[in-house]
Every structure is written in C-alpha cells, then in structure tokens.
Write a protein that holds these residues in place. Structure first.
Motif, PDB file in Angstrom:
ATOM      1  N   VAL A  51       0.846  -1.190   0.000  1.00 24.31           N
ATOM      2  CA  VAL A  51       0.000   0.000   0.000  1.00 24.31           C
ATOM      3  C   VAL A  51       0.879   1.237   0.000  1.00 24.31           C
ATOM      4  N   GLY A  52       0.352   2.264  -0.614  1.00 22.81           N
ATOM      5  CA  GLY A  52       1.090   3.522  -0.652  1.00 22.81           C
ATOM      6  C   GLY A  52       0.501   4.525   0.302  1.00 22.81           C
ATOM      7  N   PRO A  56       6.008  10.058   6.740  1.00 21.46           N
ATOM      8  CA  PRO A  56       7.372   9.559   6.542  1.00 21.46           C
ATOM      9  C   PRO A  56       7.453   8.078   6.209  1.00 21.46           C
ATOM     10  N   LEU A  57       6.298   7.351   6.227  1.00 22.50           N
ATOM     11  CA  LEU A  57       6.365   5.906   6.014  1.00 22.50           C
ATOM     12  C   LEU A  57       6.440   5.550   4.544  1.00 22.50           C
ATOM     13  N   GLY A  58       5.705   6.250   3.675  1.00 20.36           N
ATOM     14  CA  GLY A  58       5.726   5.973   2.251  1.00 20.36           C
ATOM     15  C   GLY A  58       5.077   4.644   1.917  1.00 20.36           C
ATOM     16  N   ASN A  59       5.566   4.049   0.828  1.00 25.37           N
ATOM     17  CA  ASN A  59       5.005   2.767   0.388  1.00 25.37           C
ATOM     18  C   ASN A  59       5.442   1.640   1.320  1.00 25.37           C
ATOM     19  N   LEU A  60       4.490   0.741   1.615  1.00 24.54           N
ATOM     20  CA  LEU A  60       4.768  -0.357   2.541  1.00 24.54           C
ATOM     21  C   LEU A  60       4.276  -1.657   1.932  1.00 24.54           C
ATOM     22  N   ASN A  61       5.094  -2.714   2.068  1.00 25.49           N
ATOM     23  CA  ASN A  61       4.730  -4.053   1.595  1.00 25.49           C
ATOM     24  C   ASN A  61       4.735  -4.999   2.794  1.00 25.49           C
ATOM     25  N   GLY A 192      -1.732   5.157  10.086  1.00 26.76           N
ATOM     26  CA  GLY A 192      -2.246   6.510  10.148  1.00 26.76           C
ATOM     27  C   GLY A 192      -3.069   6.864   8.930  1.00 26.76           C
ATOM     28  N   ALA A 193      -3.656   8.052   8.968  1.00 27.10           N
ATOM     29  CA  ALA A 193      -4.533   8.500   7.888  1.00 27.10           C
ATOM     30  C   ALA A 193      -3.764   8.583   6.580  1.00 27.10           C
ATOM     31  N   GLY A 194      -4.477   8.312   5.513  1.00 30.40           N
ATOM     32  CA  GLY A 194      -3.886   8.390   4.177  1.00 30.40           C
ATOM     33  C   GLY A 194      -3.543   7.049   3.578  1.00 30.40           C
ATOM     34  N   TYR A 195      -3.646   5.989   4.374  1.00 30.85           N
ATOM     35  CA  TYR A 195      -3.339   4.654   3.849  1.00 30.85           C
ATOM     36  C   TYR A 195      -4.639   3.918   3.533  1.00 30.85           C
ATOM     37  N   GLU A 196      -4.654   3.317   2.357  1.00 28.85           N
ATOM     38  CA  GLU A 196      -5.824   2.523   1.972  1.00 28.85           C
ATOM     39  C   GLU A 196      -5.772   1.165   2.666  1.00 28.85           C
ATOM     40  N   ASP A 197      -6.907   0.458   2.639  1.00 28.29           N
ATOM     41  CA  ASP A 197      -6.967  -0.862   3.269  1.00 28.29           C
ATOM     42  C   ASP A 197      -6.033  -1.842   2.576  1.00 28.29           C
TER      43      ASP A 197
END
Length: 379
Positions: A51-52, A56-61, A192-197
């Motif tokens: 998810v993107g 400061p976290l950015g894209n996460l797998n 946090g806010a801004g990340y999709e499911d």
C-alpha cells in the motif's frame, strides 16, 4: 480490489437465504438437529500486499508467512441441506515489512458460517459461505523508526468446500475443509490516515472433529394403523348391509340370519288346563287335555316350545307370580312324565297377573286370564 464487492454481496445474500430457510425448517423431513462443536487444526497460506501512503512511512509491503492455527465452530443443523454456525479462528504468522523480518502477528476473527449440503445422506460434501470480523495485531511496533499502531480492524469473507465423514452411530464425524478467505485490514489503524486498506487473498485448510451435544435422536414411533372400517348396518338389526336381504327393518324387530323379520306364531292357549283352587295341582280335566297335547307334540317331534303361565288379579302380585310359576312347572313335569323329552321344553315362565287378555272385574274375565300357553320356539 474490485473482487471484494461481488464476494461481499454473494456471502450476504447466501447468509440471508440461510436465515430465511430456518423459518421453514419444520417443513423438511426430520433430521439430527443437535447442537455440535467442531474444533479443528488449520493451516493458512497467506498473501502479501503493498500500500502507498504519505511520508514519513511511504510505500509499505506487508508479507505474512504461512502459519498453523486453530478454528472452533459451534453449530446446528437447520434442515436437510443447511447448517448454521458461529465460528472463530486464530493464526500467528511471521511477518515482514518491506522485506525486513518482524515478529509474529496475531490474526483472529469471529463470525457466522452457512454450510450447504446438496445431498447430506448420500454425499457428505458441503459448500461454505461465511463472514467474520476481528483484528490483526502486527508483528512490529515501528517502521523506519516511526511508531505505528498495535492493532487494526479486519474483516473476512469465506467461500469454500468441506467433506464430513461420520465415525459412529452417535454422530461423531471427521471434518475437512478448504476456504478461500478474502481479508481486508484497515491500514489506517496501524500507519495513520492516508493509507488505503490492505487486502489479502488467503487460503485455509482445516481438519478436525464435529462432536454432537446430547443424546442421538430416536426414531419416531410409527403411527398406529387406522382401525378397519366397521361394516354398515343401516337398519340396526344386527345383520350387515352386505348380507341384509330385508333392508329397512324397523328397529327392535327380531330378524333371522338374512335380516328378515321372524314370523312369530301366536301362543297356543291350552284351554281346559285348570288347577285346583289356590294350588298347582292339575285337575282331571287338565290331565285329559294335556294327554291330547302330548299326542300332538309326539306327532311333531321337531317342535321345541316354552310354557308360560298367568293368573288373575286376586291376591298379591308377588303371590300370583309364584303361583303361576309353580303351575307351569307342574305342566312341564306332566309332559315329561308322559313321554315328551325335556330337551324340547326350552323353558317355563310364570308371569303372575301381568298381560291379562280380559278384564279382572268379572268372573268370566278372570277365568280367561288364568291360562297356560305354549309358545313354539323352534320347528
């Protein structure tokens, strides 16, 4: 992923149909409807998802390793083709984030299953549709030195197949299942806010036992056979309609075996059979008259008869009853002593002053009432 919407609609529709069918369960053939528990060992083949999101976290797998787990269901057969269950599960897969190993995650949920049996008694294979809700606790507390949340809401949609093999008459069964599980995790709870499911296509294999609760049902006693219909006797004469050759006989009429009225012969009054006053001793005239009766009876040896006697009304009713009985017994004895078989005399009956044939107010009438009769009973 677009796949979630049709799967959600399909599961919701199927569960709704399952609930509706429970209202009509009483219309189905009787089944073993005991509650049961089904503990199972499960193994999950888990998916990964990227998810993107913002800095400061950015894209996460996130990658969940395959893991052993457990499933427990409590259910009840509703009818011949449907079981409903409450179930829960737990898995503890190893996790990695952006390729870096993390600690074990906790993945658990609770929900409702519907099991569909197309031919329960002949083919113990069933389809599965289920929905559950739970949590995913990630195996990491921070990402890129940034603290993250310690749990996230998750929902799960299941579709699959199962096989059940009954082990004994009590109903204990082995149960094996495959489920495709579509898992949705609320990433915003962690990152946090801004990340999709996050969405995962998981595959679950389970093997365990199904254990009925309570005694097995017993077969219902067969309904008693209906009582055979009684033959009709419309006129109530004791001869059924099928054999009645004289239907419509008035009630109370004595009939023969054909249902036809028996023509009774009028009693034969033995005129001249008299007795001494207030006695049962036959007069000479009576003996002469009875000798003639003996001759007639011997000429008709097949005739059987009864002897009846009556008095007038002088004296008490009780006394007259006894006197009339003693007099007919004297007649019977005389006939027997003069050659008439006792087997031909079917009975004697003294009637006292009852059934007068004339008035008791005159001497002539009383003379008529003092009488002896022969009534033919068989000829």
């Amino acid at each position: 992923m677009k796949f979630k919407q049709p799967l959600t609609a399909g599961v919701a529709g199927a569960l709704g149909l399952a609930f509706a069918s429970s209202a009509m369960a009483q219309m189905d053939a009787p089944q073993d409807k005991r509650f049961y528990v089904a503990p199972m060992v499960s193994y999950g083949f888990f998916d990964n998802d990227a998810v993107g999101g913002p800095a400061p976290l950015g894209n996460l797998n996130t990658d969940n390793d395959d893991s052993i787990g457990a499933t427990l269901a409590i259910g009840k057969p509703i009818n011949s083709w449907l079981n409903l269950e409450l179930f829960g599960f737990y898995f503890n897969p190893d996790q990695s984030i952006n390729g870096a190993d993390a600690n074990d995650a906790d993945l658990y949920g609770f929900g409702l299953d519907a099991l569909f049996f197309p031919a329960r008694d002949t083919l113990p294979v069933y389809g599965i549709l289920g929905a559950s809700w739970g949590k995913m606790d990630p195996g990491y507390g921070e990402v890129n030195d940034v603290a993250v949340g310690d749990d996230a809401d998750a929902d799960f949609l299941d579709a699959g197949l199962g096989y059940m093999y009954q082990l004994n008459d009590y109903g204990l069964a082995v149960r094996a299942e495959y489920r495709y599980r579509y898992t949705t995790v609320d990433s915003a709870d962690i990152y946090g806010a801004g990340y999709e499911d996050q969405r995962f296509d998981d595959h679950i294999l389970s093997l365990g036992l199904q254990i009925p609760l309570g005694a097995p049902p017993t077969a219902a006693e067969p309904a008693p056979a209906p009582a055979p219909a009684q033959p009709m006797d419309s006129d109530g004469d004791g001869v059924i309609d099928a054999n009645d050759q004289c239907p419509g006989t008035p009630r109370g009429t004595e009939v023969d075996a054909r249902g036809c009225p028996i023509e009774k012969q009028a009693p034969i009054v033995l005129k001249g059979v008299t007795f001494e006053f207030d006695s049962s001793k036959l007069t000479m005239q009576a003996e002469n008259r009875l000798d003639n009766v003996v001759d007639a009876l011997q000429a008709s040896s097949e005739v059987k008869f009864r002897v009846d006697g009556y008095t007038d009304s002088i004296g008490t009713e009780q006394y007259n009853q006894g006197l009339s009985q003693r007099r007919v017994d004297s007649v019977r004895q005389y006939l027997i002593e003069h050659g008439i078989s006792s087997s031909r005399i079917t009975g004697t009956q003294g009637h006292g002053e009852s059934n007068p044939v004339a008035t008791n107010e005159t001497a002539a009438g009383r003379a008529q009432n003092r009488r002896v009769e022969l009534n033919v009973t068989e000829q």
